[in-house]
Design a protein around this motif. Sequence first.
Motif, PDB file in Angstrom:
ATOM      1  N   LEU B 125       0.807  -1.216   0.000  1.00  0.00           N
ATOM      2  CA  LEU B 125       0.000   0.000   0.000  1.00  0.00           C
ATOM      3  C   LEU B 125       0.836   1.259   0.000  1.00  0.00           C
ATOM      4  O   LEU B 125       0.492   2.256  -0.615  1.00  0.00           O
ATOM      5  CB  LEU B 125      -0.924   0.022   1.226  1.00  0.00           C
ATOM      6  N   ARG B 126       1.940   1.223   0.732  1.00  0.00           N
ATOM      7  CA  ARG B 126       2.764   2.419   0.838  1.00  0.00           C
ATOM      8  C   ARG B 126       4.212   1.969   0.885  1.00  0.00           C
ATOM      9  O   ARG B 126       4.688   1.506   1.905  1.00  0.00           O
ATOM     10  CB  ARG B 126       2.381   3.216   2.084  1.00  0.00           C
ATOM     11  N   THR B 127       4.872   2.045  -0.263  1.00  0.00           N
ATOM     12  CA  THR B 127       6.273   1.640  -0.344  1.00  0.00           C
ATOM     13  C   THR B 127       7.015   2.737  -1.098  1.00  0.00           C
ATOM     14  O   THR B 127       6.439   3.412  -1.951  1.00  0.00           O
ATOM     15  CB  THR B 127       6.415   0.303  -1.107  1.00  0.00           C
ATOM     16  N   SER B 128       8.277   2.900  -0.768  1.00  0.00           N
ATOM     17  CA  SER B 128       9.052   3.982  -1.387  1.00  0.00           C
ATOM     18  C   SER B 128       9.187   3.763  -2.890  1.00  0.00           C
ATOM     19  O   SER B 128       9.102   4.691  -3.672  1.00  0.00           O
ATOM     20  CB  SER B 128      10.439   4.073  -0.751  1.00  0.00           C
ATOM     21  N   GLU B 129       9.433   2.524  -3.287  1.00  0.00           N
ATOM     22  CA  GLU B 129       9.413   2.208  -4.712  1.00  0.00           C
ATOM     23  C   GLU B 129       8.180   1.369  -4.987  1.00  0.00           C
ATOM     24  O   GLU B 129       7.854   0.478  -4.217  1.00  0.00           O
ATOM     25  CB  GLU B 129      10.662   1.400  -5.110  1.00  0.00           C
ATOM     26  N   PHE B 130       7.487   1.690  -6.044  1.00  0.00           N
ATOM     27  CA  PHE B 130       6.414   0.790  -6.467  1.00  0.00           C
ATOM     28  C   PHE B 130       6.369   0.724  -7.981  1.00  0.00           C
ATOM     29  O   PHE B 130       7.027   1.497  -8.680  1.00  0.00           O
ATOM     30  CB  PHE B 130       5.062   1.167  -5.851  1.00  0.00           C
ATOM     31  N   LEU B 131       5.638  -0.252  -8.481  1.00  0.00           N
ATOM     32  CA  LEU B 131       5.473  -0.429  -9.931  1.00  0.00           C
ATOM     33  C   LEU B 131       4.103   0.088 -10.316  1.00  0.00           C
ATOM     34  O   LEU B 131       3.159  -0.055  -9.559  1.00  0.00           O
ATOM     35  CB  LEU B 131       5.598  -1.910 -10.297  1.00  0.00           C
ATOM     36  N   TRP B 132       4.017   0.685 -11.472  1.00  0.00           N
ATOM     37  CA  TRP B 132       2.722   1.166 -11.920  1.00  0.00           C
ATOM     38  C   TRP B 132       2.718   1.358 -13.417  1.00  0.00           C
ATOM     39  O   TRP B 132       3.720   1.122 -14.091  1.00  0.00           O
ATOM     40  CB  TRP B 132       2.351   2.475 -11.208  1.00  0.00           C
ATOM     41  N   GLN B 133       1.559   1.762 -13.935  1.00  0.00           N
ATOM     42  CA  GLN B 133       1.505   2.304 -15.284  1.00  0.00           C
ATOM     43  C   GLN B 133       1.054   3.740 -15.143  1.00  0.00           C
ATOM     44  O   GLN B 133       0.243   4.064 -14.272  1.00  0.00           O
ATOM     45  CB  GLN B 133       0.606   1.498 -16.202  1.00  0.00           C
ATOM     46  N   GLU B 134       1.602   4.582 -16.003  1.00  0.00           N
ATOM     47  CA  GLU B 134       1.156   5.968 -16.029  1.00  0.00           C
ATOM     48  C   GLU B 134       0.878   6.334 -17.476  1.00  0.00           C
ATOM     49  O   GLU B 134       1.729   6.201 -18.345  1.00  0.00           O
ATOM     50  CB  GLU B 134       2.188   6.906 -15.397  1.00  0.00           C
ATOM     51  N   GLY B 135      -0.367   6.760 -17.726  1.00  0.00           N
ATOM     52  CA  GLY B 135      -0.747   7.195 -19.057  1.00  0.00           C
ATOM     53  C   GLY B 135      -0.703   8.701 -19.134  1.00  0.00           C
ATOM     54  O   GLY B 135      -1.011   9.388 -18.153  1.00  0.00           O
ATOM     55  N   HIS B 136      -0.282   9.217 -20.275  1.00  0.00           N
ATOM     56  CA  HIS B 136      -0.200  10.662 -20.473  1.00  0.00           C
ATOM     57  C   HIS B 136      -0.737  10.984 -21.853  1.00  0.00           C
ATOM     58  O   HIS B 136      -0.285  10.395 -22.832  1.00  0.00           O
ATOM     59  CB  HIS B 136       1.250  11.138 -20.338  1.00  0.00           C
ATOM     60  N   THR B 137      -1.694  11.889 -21.921  1.00  0.00           N
ATOM     61  CA  THR B 137      -2.288  12.190 -23.224  1.00  0.00           C
ATOM     62  C   THR B 137      -2.363  13.694 -23.449  1.00  0.00           C
ATOM     63  O   THR B 137      -2.417  14.477 -22.496  1.00  0.00           O
ATOM     64  CB  THR B 137      -3.720  11.595 -23.353  1.00  0.00           C
ATOM     65  N   ALA B 138      -2.347  14.049 -24.723  1.00  0.00           N
ATOM     66  CA  ALA B 138      -2.483  15.455 -25.121  1.00  0.00           C
ATOM     67  C   ALA B 138      -3.550  15.539 -26.202  1.00  0.00           C
ATOM     68  O   ALA B 138      -3.565  14.713 -27.124  1.00  0.00           O
ATOM     69  CB  ALA B 138      -1.158  15.989 -25.646  1.00  0.00           C
ATOM     70  N   HIS B 139      -4.437  16.514 -26.077  1.00  0.00           N
ATOM     71  CA  HIS B 139      -5.582  16.634 -26.976  1.00  0.00           C
ATOM     72  C   HIS B 139      -5.719  18.071 -27.475  1.00  0.00           C
ATOM     73  O   HIS B 139      -5.229  19.014 -26.842  1.00  0.00           O
ATOM     74  CB  HIS B 139      -6.863  16.225 -26.246  1.00  0.00           C
ATOM     75  N   ALA B 140      -6.462  18.189 -28.584  1.00  0.00           N
ATOM     76  CA  ALA B 140      -6.644  19.517 -29.168  1.00  0.00           C
ATOM     77  C   ALA B 140      -7.644  20.353 -28.372  1.00  0.00           C
ATOM     78  O   ALA B 140      -7.511  21.577 -28.295  1.00  0.00           O
ATOM     79  CB  ALA B 140      -7.113  19.390 -30.619  1.00  0.00           C
ATOM     80  N   THR B 141      -8.625  19.697 -27.783  1.00  0.00           N
ATOM     81  CA  THR B 141      -9.666  20.481 -27.105  1.00  0.00           C
ATOM     82  C   THR B 141      -9.870  20.041 -25.659  1.00  0.00           C
ATOM     83  O   THR B 141      -9.541  18.926 -25.273  1.00  0.00           O
ATOM     84  CB  THR B 141     -11.034  20.322 -27.814  1.00  0.00           C
ATOM     85  N   ARG B 142     -10.425  20.944 -24.906  1.00  0.00           N
ATOM     86  CA  ARG B 142     -10.750  20.671 -23.511  1.00  0.00           C
ATOM     87  C   ARG B 142     -11.734  19.502 -23.415  1.00  0.00           C
ATOM     88  O   ARG B 142     -11.578  18.606 -22.581  1.00  0.00           O
ATOM     89  CB  ARG B 142     -11.385  21.930 -22.906  1.00  0.00           C
ATOM     90  N   GLU B 143     -12.742  19.506 -24.284  1.00  0.00           N
ATOM     91  CA  GLU B 143     -13.778  18.481 -24.231  1.00  0.00           C
ATOM     92  C   GLU B 143     -13.176  17.096 -24.442  1.00  0.00           C
ATOM     93  O   GLU B 143     -13.523  16.131 -23.773  1.00  0.00           O
ATOM     94  CB  GLU B 143     -14.849  18.735 -25.308  1.00  0.00           C
ATOM     95  N   GLU B 144     -12.266  17.009 -25.422  1.00  0.00           N
ATOM     96  CA  GLU B 144     -11.645  15.721 -25.718  1.00  0.00           C
ATOM     97  C   GLU B 144     -10.833  15.224 -24.524  1.00  0.00           C
ATOM     98  O   GLU B 144     -10.859  14.038 -24.197  1.00  0.00           O
ATOM     99  CB  GLU B 144     -10.725  15.889 -26.928  1.00  0.00           C
ATOM    100  N   ALA B 145     -10.108  16.126 -23.885  1.00  0.00           N
ATOM    101  CA  ALA B 145      -9.286  15.726 -22.733  1.00  0.00           C
ATOM    102  C   ALA B 145     -10.167  15.310 -21.562  1.00  0.00           C
ATOM    103  O   ALA B 145      -9.884  14.331 -20.863  1.00  0.00           O
ATOM    104  CB  ALA B 145      -8.352  16.864 -22.328  1.00  0.00           C
TER     105      ALA B 145
END
Lengths: 458, 458
Positions: B125-145
């Motif tokens: 639950l709380r460890t200094s190192e952990f594994l994860w996935q992180e998604g990052h996206t960029a869009h043209a419009t506020r609505e799309e994001a």
Amino acid sequence: MADYSPVRGCIVFRPEGFAIWENIVAELDRRIKRTGARNAYFPLFIPESFIRKEASHVEGFSPELAVVTHGGGKELEEPLIVRPTSETIINHMFAQWIKSYRDLPLMVNQWCNVVRWEMRTRMFLRTSEFLWQEGHTAHATREEAEAETLTMLEVYRAFCEEFLAIPLIVGRKSAAERFAGALETYAIESLMGDGRALQCGTSHFLAQNFSRAFEIRYLDETNQWQYVWQTSWGVSTRLLGALIMVHGDDQGLRLPPAVAPVQAVIVPIWRKPAERDSVLEAAQRGILALTQAGVRCHLDDRAGITPGFKFNEWEMRGVPLRIEIGPRDVAAGEATLARRDGAGSASKVKSPLDRLPESVGALLDDIQKSLFRAAKDAMDAQTHEPKDFNGLAEQMEGEGGGGLAYVYWCGNPACETKIREETRATCRAIPLAQSAPPQSCIVCGEESRERAFFAKAY
Amino acid sequence: MADYSPVRGCIVFRPEGFAIWENIVAELDRRIKRTGARNAYFPLFIPESFIRKEASHVEGFSPELAVVTHGGGKELEEPLIVRPTSETIINHMFAQWIKSYRDLPLMVNQWCNVVRWEMRTRMFLRTSEFLWQEGHTAHATREEAEAETLTMLEVYRAFCEEFLAIPLIVGRKSAAERFAGALETYAIESLMGDGRALQCGTSHFLAQNFSRAFEIRYLDETNQWQYVWQTSWGVSTRLLGALIMVHGDDQGLRLPPAVAPVQAVIVPIWRKPAERDSVLEAAQRGILALTQAGVRCHLDDRAGITPGFKFNEWEMRGVPLRIEIGPRDVAAGEATLARRDGAGSASKVKSPLDRLPESVGALLDDIQKSLFRAAKDAMDAQTHEPKDFNGLAEQMEGEGGGGLAYVYWCGNPACETKIREETRATCRAIPLAQSAPPQSCIVCGEESRERAFFAKAY
């Protein structure tokens, strides 16, 4: 495929490059698990004192360590090393897990990032951070550990030759090229198009070096404490560099079908709007049939881009097979298949649209084989057997690579050093099974029982 | 499943625990790719100056950073941060990759390790190192994001409920619980057996906070420069903690079949040597049939260990189904199937040996559903709607968790602070679609249009 990043020595794997790595991971992971190893995950950080426990290990890795000195806003009592490899932390855990002969063999593998500070960066081949798998095993006997070392060497060989279509030389490393902490290092080496060798993977017989340093002991069947015998083995994102440099040509990448994220791309071609619908419909039927047959395929139906531009782009990206479908193809119930490798009697062939999966499947198989054959021929053509030191020096002359030199060498480090200093070639591999009668060392003339491959290396 | 490691705050994922994570990765990766995101990999290290570029981001993460100050034996000119999350380095690259509206949307995901220095460690639950996935996206419009933020929230919800059989509450975070740098954070939250809530995943609408800090602009169709709109989203190895705490019982783990590395274990039972062969033969035929049917199964034919000991061990490990085959079963052409979840009219049933795959498949489906149902019932039983502040305080009394309190809250941070300070409950989620008429805030009595879930959280 990748970009340099704002962090010294670190690169960014872009989605196209990373998709190739994902295919490598999936296939190699399957092959590793088949040997009985299981995946685990150990900490990124290693206490500095751990690295110092095995004498030759610390000596080998000290110059390339990245050190964390602050955490949570405070200076740490003991600095932490960002793992350059995980023998020390894993063996610390092994010492707690292994108590009895029943706990052996213990075989774990981890896929992770490692950091080795590099002064000179080279895309994929030499980066401060890279991704890899590292296997670590502990065995009851020396024989078992030696056998495991060779089993993994063979797993790597088969994987590279079968899946990546990269021909290899395989063998033992000289003492100078050995892993810091190993009794023997074995390696697979490939030859790049420019005549330089690249180490593609290593398998280390660690003997009891780490088990003695980390006190990894087990009670044997007669109730005696014994130190375990160990191995470690790994391959890295360096393989992406090998793929590019072994198979690439002036037009860009050429990916072997087995590892290619996209194996076949359909490019629909039309001029008049009236042709568009029938061409696209045929293309979509083709995609459906290929997908159902398990072919990784893509329909490039981008508007406003010419077919010629698309051809170039997919060629550059190394997609093994391009499928062109135009109005005349549709009328004839055909598609035109163009091989990226340009091999075969003609690089373009026709296929009936309704037999696309069979035609594509057969061509992909053939492309896989022909890329291997072409690389093997290129390696053979650059492999020489110079008879004396002058011949070796001539072969290695110039700024580029000099291919592989297969020479008798007595095994004396002094002779190896002379070769390195005067020709810049290093010992890449000493093949395992050698039966030729002894001859004279190419350097000192003393009796030499073994031949070794020398080359300039990346 | 895991061990504490010699490195403060870091754990070791043992093969059994890691195999569960591998199944999570495989399934979630498939679901993420189906949305159009592609995997990539960005450097572990982030220049310190990058972290400072987005004001609230640096404020949120500063106290938990690990800092590399030395590399290759020298002090670095600029310290490097070990990534706590990768918005800054990824957006630095996005600024180079995005030039035109044709480059949008850009959707990347990475599976990696991150480090956030923790003073108190708690397994998974709380460890200094952990594994994860992180998604990052960029869009043209506020609505799309905004739509992307909610799409990923739904991907996470469906994944947790369907695959991990973990029931959730879903909603928006209050300002106090928001990601450092986000305009809105959405989360999925589950309730552990002890009545505490656990945040299982988050999806952030970053608006233009990072695109302005990192100058990520594109030329739109009218040739105007525009800043992109962004999202980020992630889940981590914390999910392993959720699995254990939601489904575990006094006998140990109970794994939902979908995620279980071993779905069914066959334990052969015999007393006399004469019985051994026929029992083992039936067991091996069973394994073969189950494997062919796609069931992940294991034959526990260890010698010298009693069946009772094996039963306990596999129960503890959470294997959903145990298949017992003894001499009488063989004689009757049957096997005895015992459900780990103990649900159904009887927890043990008989199956004809030659219909094992069908029986096992049906039972595994039912176990998956019944674990979800049991967890949902437990969550519902611990969800209350206190009518006033005293009722809320009573619900949260004591050292343990207090379940979920679904209350009207005006949205004022002062009221939220009072709840936290006096009951230790925090706002876990504000459900998205609310249609009930306004009522009074449970703290201040002002009109409140929304209800929110409060709970003590891990």
